[in-house]
Design an enzyme around this catalytic site. Structure first.
Site, PDB file in Angstrom:
ATOM      1  N   HIS A 168      -3.561  -5.404   2.430  1.00  0.00           N
ATOM      2  CA  HIS A 168      -3.250  -5.540   3.853  1.00  0.00           C
ATOM      3  C   HIS A 168      -3.872  -6.855   4.349  1.00  0.00           C
ATOM      4  O   HIS A 168      -4.466  -7.603   3.567  1.00  0.00           O
ATOM      5  CB  HIS A 168      -3.899  -4.386   4.644  1.00  0.00           C
ATOM      6  CG  HIS A 168      -3.400  -3.032   4.308  1.00  0.00           C
ATOM      7  ND1 HIS A 168      -2.166  -2.553   4.702  1.00  0.00           N
ATOM      8  CD2 HIS A 168      -3.979  -2.023   3.597  1.00  0.00           C
ATOM      9  CE1 HIS A 168      -2.020  -1.301   4.278  1.00  0.00           C
ATOM     10  NE2 HIS A 168      -3.099  -0.960   3.603  1.00  0.00           N
TER      11      HIS A 168
ATOM     12  N   CYS B 162       0.811  -1.222   0.000  1.00  0.00           N
ATOM     13  CA  CYS B 162       0.000   0.000   0.000  1.00  0.00           C
ATOM     14  C   CYS B 162       0.846   1.276   0.000  1.00  0.00           C
ATOM     15  O   CYS B 162       1.464   1.571  -1.020  1.00  0.00           O
ATOM     16  CB  CYS B 162      -0.981  -0.048   1.157  1.00  0.00           C
ATOM     17  SG  CYS B 162      -2.386   1.035   0.916  1.00  0.00           S
TER      18      CYS B 162
HETATM   19  N1  GLN Z   1      -1.854   7.074   2.349  1.00  0.00           N
HETATM   20  C1  GLN Z   1      -2.008   6.188   1.209  1.00  0.00           C
HETATM   21  C2  GLN Z   1      -3.430   6.298   0.591  1.00  0.00           C
HETATM   22  O1  GLN Z   1      -4.335   6.757   1.244  1.00  0.00           O
HETATM   23  C3  GLN Z   1      -1.725   4.751   1.599  1.00  0.00           C
HETATM   24  C4  GLN Z   1      -2.691   4.202   2.630  1.00  0.00           C
HETATM   25  C5  GLN Z   1      -2.252   2.874   3.221  1.00  0.00           C
HETATM   26  O2  GLN Z   1      -1.069   2.512   3.272  1.00  0.00           O
HETATM   27  N2  GLN Z   1      -3.248   2.106   3.755  1.00  0.00           N
HETATM   28  O3  GLN Z   1      -3.615   5.876  -0.550  1.00  0.00           O
END
Ligand code: GLN
Length: 262
Positions: free
Chosen positions: A199, A97
């Site tokens: 995740h 992510c």
């Molecule tokens: N901040 C990034 C987004 O909102 C990644 C979010 C995350 O790692 N869950 O896309």
């Protein structure tokens, strides 16, 4: 097997900062699976202000909200030459992510500010402005790597990631949204380096991917093509099946939009 192989050099990056949704569970899964296979692990945790080690066989980085990404982006981008060199020589990597976004070329956050990336993957990410929905929910995707197969996980990101000409998707989405909710792609893969939005934590319930990463790390460490024998099905496979059943019961099947999203 440990008598045959030197310990794997595991590098975790910024795991005290980039650990949203317990992505540190991926590190725990690597240690547990290596132990089950009699593989030794030499673990290094590098975070803000730390130099990278001189070598690695498996690199892990988790996800993070925009503010965590701002804390590490410049330093991580500064490690780009080393990370790209490792990817070129076949080091196994898993970037999840926010970590995946910063392993790309750049990430434009929800305020329109651009964070530099490490350039491991030829991808770019744009977080749409306020009012746009985040990509949140269960995901089932099917990997481009035959040995990995079906993947199950959970996504929560505002950023939409687009593959450049030099990038290949890691998987294609069956349920959920994936990279951008438009083209059906999920993540990116380059040699043994994998980026993903999943995740979960991802690795504890996707043993085939975990073994793929361990085999890649071992192949890099021994400079040979190592194949790992399958382990008897157990808790990880049951967790995968249970999570996939939940995803199929409540996640939207991916449908290619009939018109451009923006
Ligand atoms: N901040 C990034 C987004 O909102 C990644 C979010 C995350 O790692 N869950 O896309």
């Amino acid at each position: 097997m440990s008598a045959d192989h030197p310990p794997l050099r595991l590098l975790t990056l910024y795991d005290d900062v980039m650990n949203v949704y317990a992505d540190r569970g991926n590190t725990i899964a690597v240690h547990a699976r290596a132990r089950a296979r009699g593989l030794g692990i030499h673990a290094t945790a590098a975070s803000l202000g730390d130099p990278l080690p001189s070598a690695a066989d498996l690199v892990l980085i988790g996800g993070g909200q925009d503010r965590e990404q701002w804390r590490i982006a410049d330093e991580l981008a500064g490690h780009g030459d080393q990370l790209r060199a490792w990817a070129d020589e076949g080091v196994a990597m898993l970037a999840v992510c926010g970590g995946f976004q910063l392993f790309g070329r750049w990430y434009r956050d929800s305020a329109g500010a651009e964070l530099p990336g490490a350039g491991v993957f030829d991808v770019t990410t744009v977080a749409p402005g306020p009012g746009w929905p985040r990509c949140i929910g269960d995901v089932i995707a099917h990997s481009a790597v035959d040995a990995v197969g079906e993947l199950v996980g959970f996504e929560n990101h505002g950023g939409r990631t687009y593959l450049g000409a030099g990038a290949r998707p890691f998987a294609m989405v069956e349920y959920g949204r994936g990279n951008n909710g438009e083209d059906g792609t999920e993540g990116a893969i380059r040699d043994r380096a994998i980026g993903t939005y999943l995740h979960g934590s991802l690795l504890p319930k996707n043993p085939a991917l975990l073994d793929y990463l361990l085999a890649g790390a071992l192949s890099h460490r021994t400079e040979s093509e190592v194949r790992l024998e399958p382990l008897p099905a157990g808790y990880a496979e049951r967790a995968h099946a249970a999570a996939a059943a939940v995803a199929r019961s409540r996640a939207p099947r991916f449908e290619r939009p009939t018109r451009p999203a923006v």
